[in-house]
Design an enzyme around this catalytic site. Structure first.
Site, PDB file in Angstrom:
ATOM      1  CE1 TYR A 233      -4.321  -2.080   4.952  1.00  0.00           C
ATOM      2  CE2 TYR A 233      -3.549   0.080   4.259  1.00  0.00           C
ATOM      3  CZ  TYR A 233      -4.013  -1.178   3.947  1.00  0.00           C
ATOM      4  OH  TYR A 233      -4.154  -1.555   2.633  1.00  0.00           O
TER       5      TYR A 233
ATOM      6  CB  SER B 289      -0.880   0.002   1.247  1.00  0.00           C
ATOM      7  OG  SER B 289      -1.433   1.281   1.467  1.00  0.00           O
TER       8      SER B 289
HETATM    9  N1  LIG Z   1      -8.728  -1.110  -1.664  1.00  0.00           N
HETATM   10  C1  LIG Z   1      -7.682  -0.306  -1.591  1.00  0.00           C
HETATM   11  O1  LIG Z   1      -7.795   0.922  -1.788  1.00  0.00           O
HETATM   12  C2  LIG Z   1      -6.329  -0.847  -1.289  1.00  0.00           C
HETATM   13  C3  LIG Z   1      -5.234   0.021  -1.389  1.00  0.00           C
HETATM   14  C4  LIG Z   1      -3.975  -0.457  -1.106  1.00  0.00           C
HETATM   15  C5  LIG Z   1      -3.810  -1.782  -0.758  1.00  0.00           C
HETATM   16  N2  LIG Z   1      -4.876  -2.611  -0.662  1.00  0.00           N
HETATM   17  C6  LIG Z   1      -4.626  -3.997  -0.281  1.00  0.00           C
HETATM   18  O2  LIG Z   1      -5.159  -4.838  -1.276  1.00  0.00           O
HETATM   19  C7  LIG Z   1      -5.485  -6.099  -0.697  1.00  0.00           C
HETATM   20  C8  LIG Z   1      -6.914  -6.458  -1.106  1.00  0.00           C
HETATM   21  O3  LIG Z   1      -7.781  -5.530  -0.466  1.00  0.00           O
HETATM   22  P1  LIG Z   1      -9.220  -5.148  -1.024  1.00  0.00           P
HETATM   23  O4  LIG Z   1      -9.289  -3.692  -1.052  1.00  0.00           O
HETATM   24  O5  LIG Z   1      -9.536  -5.945  -2.216  1.00  0.00           O
HETATM   25  O6  LIG Z   1     -10.111  -5.575   0.246  1.00  0.00           O
HETATM   26  P2  LIG Z   1     -11.212  -6.683   0.496  1.00  0.00           P
HETATM   27  O7  LIG Z   1     -12.247  -6.672  -0.558  1.00  0.00           O
HETATM   28  O8  LIG Z   1     -11.615  -6.513   1.918  1.00  0.00           O
HETATM   29  O9  LIG Z   1     -10.376  -8.051   0.309  1.00  0.00           O
HETATM   30  C9  LIG Z   1      -9.551  -8.563   1.296  1.00  0.00           C
HETATM   31  C10 LIG Z   1      -9.746 -10.069   1.306  1.00  0.00           C
HETATM   32  O10 LIG Z   1      -8.828 -10.632   2.240  1.00  0.00           O
HETATM   33  C11 LIG Z   1      -9.461 -11.739   2.847  1.00  0.00           C
HETATM   34  N3  LIG Z   1      -8.869 -11.933   4.153  1.00  0.00           N
HETATM   35  C12 LIG Z   1      -8.840 -11.063   5.210  1.00  0.00           C
HETATM   36  N4  LIG Z   1      -8.234 -11.605   6.258  1.00  0.00           N
HETATM   37  C13 LIG Z   1      -7.839 -12.862   5.879  1.00  0.00           C
HETATM   38  C14 LIG Z   1      -7.181 -13.918   6.531  1.00  0.00           C
HETATM   39  N5  LIG Z   1      -6.774 -13.815   7.811  1.00  0.00           N
HETATM   40  N6  LIG Z   1      -6.952 -15.059   5.838  1.00  0.00           N
HETATM   41  C15 LIG Z   1      -7.377 -15.187   4.560  1.00  0.00           C
HETATM   42  N7  LIG Z   1      -8.015 -14.216   3.883  1.00  0.00           N
HETATM   43  C16 LIG Z   1      -8.257 -13.069   4.544  1.00  0.00           C
HETATM   44  C17 LIG Z   1     -10.939 -11.370   2.939  1.00  0.00           C
HETATM   45  O11 LIG Z   1     -11.751 -12.522   2.815  1.00  0.00           O
HETATM   46  P3  LIG Z   1     -12.417 -13.272   4.084  1.00  0.00           P
HETATM   47  O12 LIG Z   1     -12.960 -12.192   4.982  1.00  0.00           O
HETATM   48  O13 LIG Z   1     -13.462 -14.146   3.484  1.00  0.00           O
HETATM   49  O14 LIG Z   1     -11.309 -14.054   4.718  1.00  0.00           O
HETATM   50  C18 LIG Z   1     -11.143 -10.486   1.713  1.00  0.00           C
HETATM   51  O15 LIG Z   1     -11.741 -11.199   0.653  1.00  0.00           O
HETATM   52  C19 LIG Z   1      -5.311  -5.932   0.814  1.00  0.00           C
HETATM   53  O16 LIG Z   1      -4.065  -6.469   1.204  1.00  0.00           O
HETATM   54  C20 LIG Z   1      -5.302  -4.431   1.002  1.00  0.00           C
HETATM   55  O17 LIG Z   1      -4.587  -4.050   2.155  1.00  0.00           O
HETATM   56  C21 LIG Z   1      -6.122  -2.184  -0.915  1.00  0.00           C
END
Ligand SMILES: NC(=O)c1ccc[n+]([C@@H]2O[C@H](COP(=O)([O-])OP(=O)(O)OC[C@H]3O[C@@H](n4cnc5c(N)ncnc54)[C@H](OP(=O)(O)O)[C@@H]3O)[C@@H](O)[C@H]2O)c1
Length: 260
Positions: A156, A143
């Protein structure tokens, strides 16, 4: 992601957001995709909706013991690329700086990445000798919050800084065997960011983010950053820490007295 050959991908955090969009694109391209998340029902629904060669691997990336045997338990015998998307975001609201929140976020975002690499490396390294464009590949989703200190991001941002450092060091120790890429997205519209109650400049969709990651990862870069406008804005601010920490960021903080 490399050539036309069918590759075997393992995507953690594939149940929603960026991970789900990556799984949809890669399975549509004809690759095998192992999809992970904690909720088996959510994964089963994903498998049904995507069709193709998509296989559920339910697991909690923060659980060391479960992760040590997770791929064998699901009969995964071959892997080309691992995409580490599993992550959670919890903000700290002062004065409630508590170790439980820091630990929860770190165990998923940092230890979860470490656990996933430990699980995948024996399979990835089994293909030693693959030509550069075909080498096994670890892609970790970090991130831009790790570029600078951000208000409320003690948990975070520091977990993402730790995972990026871990993968940067791993890249050196795996040189010639496994390529390692760290992705630095800006704001992407997903269930994670739907909860945010502050402006998110240059917000893009999960499908756009997945498209950029897939396209850029073909060249095996050390880093993938997007959107570039936010990347350069934050990079330039990091060159002027006095401006960021004394003038701009206090205005963003919600703590009592900040910005006054
Ligand atoms: N969205 C943004 O703006 C953004 C920006 C920078 C970085 N990111 C990063 O991108 C990645 C994806 O995020 P996203 O935005 O797509 O969020 P999201 O839709 O909340 O996806 C995160 C996924 O991680 C899974 N997860 C969470 N804890 C877990 C665990 N302990 N074991 C296995 N799976 C787990 C969740 O599924 P379950 O709850 O079913 O386990 C969920 O499907 C993350 O690492 C986030 O930090 C996102």
């Amino acid at each position: 992601m490399a050539g036309d050959r069918k590759r075997h991908y393992w995507i953690t955090g594939a149940g929603s957001g960026i991970g789900r969009a990556l799984a949809a694109s890669l399975s549509a391209e004809g690759h095998r995709v192992y999809v992970s998340g904690r909720n088996p029902d959510k994964l089963e629904a994903l498998v049904q909706s995507l069709g193709g060669d998509v296989i559920p691997v339910a697991c909690d990336v923060a659980n060391d013991q479960e992760m040590a045997g997770v791929l064998a338990a699901h009969n995964v015998e071959h892997l080309d690329t691992v995409i580490l998307c599993a992550g959670i975001c919890e903000y700290i609201d002062m004065p409630a700086l508590d170790i439980d929140t820091i630990r929860r976020v770190t165990e998923t975002n940092f230890h979860g990445v470490v656990n996933s690499c430990i699980a995948a490396l024996p399979l990835l390294k089994r293909q030693g000798g693959a030509s550069p464009g075909e080498r096994p590949h670890i892609i970790g989703v970090g991130s831009m919050s790790s570029y600078l200190g951000f208000p409320r991001a003690e948990a975070y941002g520091s977990s993402k800084a730790a995972m990026a450092y871990f993968l940067d060091a791993l890249r050196i120790d795996l040189v010639g065997q496994v390529d390692v890429t760290v992705v630095y997205p800006g704001f992407v519209s997903t269930p994670m960011t739907d909860r945010n109650d502050f402006p998110m400049p240059f917000l893009i969709s999960a499908e756009e983010a997945a498209g950029i990651i897939i396209r850029k990862a073909r060249r095996r870069p050390n880093t993938i950053v997007f959107p570039l406008r936010l990347h350069w804005l934050l990079r330039v601010l990091s060159w002027f820490p006095g401006l960021w920490y004394s003038v701009i960021s206090p205005r963003l903080s919600r703590s009592a007295g900040a910005g006054s």
